[in-house]
Design a protein around this motif. Structure first.
Motif, PDB file in Angstrom:
ATOM      1  N   LEU A  37     -70.141  69.650  28.275  1.00  0.00           N
ATOM      2  CA  LEU A  37     -71.285  69.564  29.163  1.00  0.00           C
ATOM      3  C   LEU A  37     -70.736  70.079  30.830  1.00  0.00           C
ATOM      4  CD1 LEU A  37     -72.288  66.649  27.323  1.00  0.00           C
ATOM      5  CD2 LEU A  37     -73.557  68.567  26.918  1.00  0.00           C
ATOM      6  N   THR A  38     -71.864  70.225  30.801  1.00  0.00           N
ATOM      7  CA  THR A  38     -71.621  70.581  33.110  1.00  0.00           C
ATOM      8  C   THR A  38     -73.085  69.377  33.157  1.00  0.00           C
ATOM      9  OG1 THR A  38     -73.645  72.618  32.497  1.00  0.00           O
ATOM     10  CG2 THR A  38     -70.730  72.799  32.758  1.00  0.00           C
ATOM     11  N   THR A  39     -73.012  69.075  34.462  1.00  0.00           N
ATOM     12  CA  THR A  39     -73.621  68.014  35.585  1.00  0.00           C
ATOM     13  C   THR A  39     -75.344  68.886  35.547  1.00  0.00           C
ATOM     14  OG1 THR A  39     -72.960  68.931  37.437  1.00  0.00           O
ATOM     15  CG2 THR A  39     -71.343  67.185  36.496  1.00  0.00           C
ATOM     16  N   ASN A  40     -75.244  70.119  35.490  1.00  0.00           N
ATOM     17  CA  ASN A  40     -76.867  70.209  35.525  1.00  0.00           C
ATOM     18  C   ASN A  40     -77.416  70.381  34.133  1.00  0.00           C
ATOM     19  OD1 ASN A  40     -75.859  72.314  33.734  1.00  0.00           O
ATOM     20  ND2 ASN A  40     -76.414  73.828  35.154  1.00  0.00           N
ATOM     21  N   ILE A  98     -73.413  57.877  33.619  1.00  0.00           N
ATOM     22  CA  ILE A  98     -73.420  59.851  33.712  1.00  0.00           C
ATOM     23  C   ILE A  98     -73.579  59.700  35.390  1.00  0.00           C
ATOM     24  CG2 ILE A  98     -74.352  61.611  33.288  1.00  0.00           C
ATOM     25  CD1 ILE A  98     -75.132  61.001  30.561  1.00  0.00           C
ATOM     26  N   GLU A  99     -74.817  59.094  36.162  1.00  0.00           N
ATOM     27  CA  GLU A  99     -75.047  58.991  37.496  1.00  0.00           C
ATOM     28  C   GLU A  99     -74.352  58.881  38.208  1.00  0.00           C
ATOM     29  OE1 GLU A  99     -79.920  59.095  37.824  1.00  0.00           O
ATOM     30  OE2 GLU A  99     -79.262  57.060  37.755  1.00  0.00           O
ATOM     31  N   ASP A 100     -73.151  57.672  37.773  1.00  0.00           N
ATOM     32  CA  ASP A 100     -72.035  57.139  37.998  1.00  0.00           C
ATOM     33  C   ASP A 100     -70.893  58.395  38.324  1.00  0.00           C
ATOM     34  OD1 ASP A 100     -73.632  55.180  39.544  1.00  0.00           O
ATOM     35  OD2 ASP A 100     -72.751  53.671  37.754  1.00  0.00           O
ATOM     36  N   GLN A 101     -70.710  59.068  36.736  1.00  0.00           N
ATOM     37  CA  GLN A 101     -69.987  60.068  36.749  1.00  0.00           C
ATOM     38  C   GLN A 101     -69.622  61.320  37.646  1.00  0.00           C
ATOM     39  OE1 GLN A 101     -66.987  60.174  35.104  1.00  0.00           O
ATOM     40  NE2 GLN A 101     -66.037  62.213  34.756  1.00  0.00           N
ATOM     41  N   SER A 124     -63.742  60.304  39.071  1.00  0.00           N
ATOM     42  CA  SER A 124     -63.181  59.606  39.437  1.00  0.00           C
ATOM     43  C   SER A 124     -61.093  60.405  38.728  1.00  0.00           C
ATOM     44  CB  SER A 124     -62.069  58.041  38.637  1.00  0.00           C
ATOM     45  OG  SER A 124     -62.580  58.814  36.998  1.00  0.00           O
ATOM     46  N   THR A 125     -61.844  61.165  38.057  1.00  0.00           N
ATOM     47  CA  THR A 125     -60.522  62.706  37.924  1.00  0.00           C
ATOM     48  C   THR A 125     -60.632  64.081  38.236  1.00  0.00           C
ATOM     49  OG1 THR A 125     -62.171  63.637  35.669  1.00  0.00           O
ATOM     50  CG2 THR A 125     -60.811  61.687  35.243  1.00  0.00           C
TER      51      THR A 125
END
Length: 224
Positions: free
Chosen positions: A83-86, A115-118, A123-124
């Motif tokens: 899965l990608t952020t877009n 998911i928004e925070d990610q 962090s990784t």
């Protein structure tokens, strides 16, 4: 699985889901899974695992997101890793969606915030990875810049935190095919229709056996 539907379909499936949970699900769900010989979670275990993923801030955010996607949408780890952020967006009313295949799927608010925070504070992800493919960055990036997380590693990390992947996904798949038409499940989750049909047929066969056993035992009618 009514959480996958758009807002204008929620009311009908909510009523159906309440009827299901009240009269059928607590007993029949476990019988189905046992009849199929599948590793699965009991109702209490399933709800506890989902609550941990949505609420336990002691868990790494990536694990919470992956665990919730498995419990809510029966996604395999290999699909989650890609899965990608877009694929995440909010509409004009502020409702959050994640597109697994072709159609956006409605997200519960807590998962949407995770998911928004990610996306904002991953962090990784190192600085080089953030710069690569900015428009379609992986939601759960790997240690190599521009690559997704490793599915086997993610599965192991979930298991080590007491979040079994296979059992949760089996439970979620049965919930999906008994709450929505198989073709809808296949379309929303991007699964092959034949795969979903097999799950639905297994569930129907096991449900028929359950009804026959109830009738033979003379235990009275089953409310549906």
């Amino acid at each position: 699985m009514r959480h996958m539907l758009s807002a204008d379909r929620q009311a009908d499936w909510r009523a159906l889901g309440e009827l299901w949970q009240r009269h059928v699900s607590p007993l029949a769900g476990g019988l189905w899974l046992r009849a199929l010989g599948l590793i699965h979670l009991g109702e209490v275990e399933y709800q506890q695992q989902l609550r941990r993923c949505l609420n336990d801030e002691a868990l790494q955010r990536e694990l919470r997101i992956a665990g919730a996607l498995i419990c809510l949408y029966a996604l395999p780890v290999s699909r989650i890793a890609e899965l990608t952020t877009n694929r995440f967006h909010r509409d004009g009313q502020g409702l959050a969606y994640l597109t697994f295949e072709r159609h956006p799927v409605l997200l519960p608010p807590k998962l949407a915030r995770l998911i928004e925070d990610q996306i904002t504070h991953r962090s990784t992800t190192n600085s080089l990875n953030r710069e690569l493919c900015a428009s379609d960055r992986y939601l759960l990036p790997g240690t190599v810049p521009g690559s997704p997380c490793d599915g086997d590693t993610l599965t192991k990390q979930l298991r080590e935190k007491g979040l079994p992947v296979r059992a949760a996904r089996n439970t979620a798949m049965i919930e999906a095919v008994t709450s929505l038409p198989p073709i809808v499940v296949a379309d929303l989750l991007g699964l092959h229709p034949a795969t979903v049909d097999r799950w639905a047929n297994h569930a129907n066969d096991s449900w028929a056996s359950y009804l026959a056993a109830r009738q033979n035992a003379g235990s009275g009618p089953v409310l549906v």
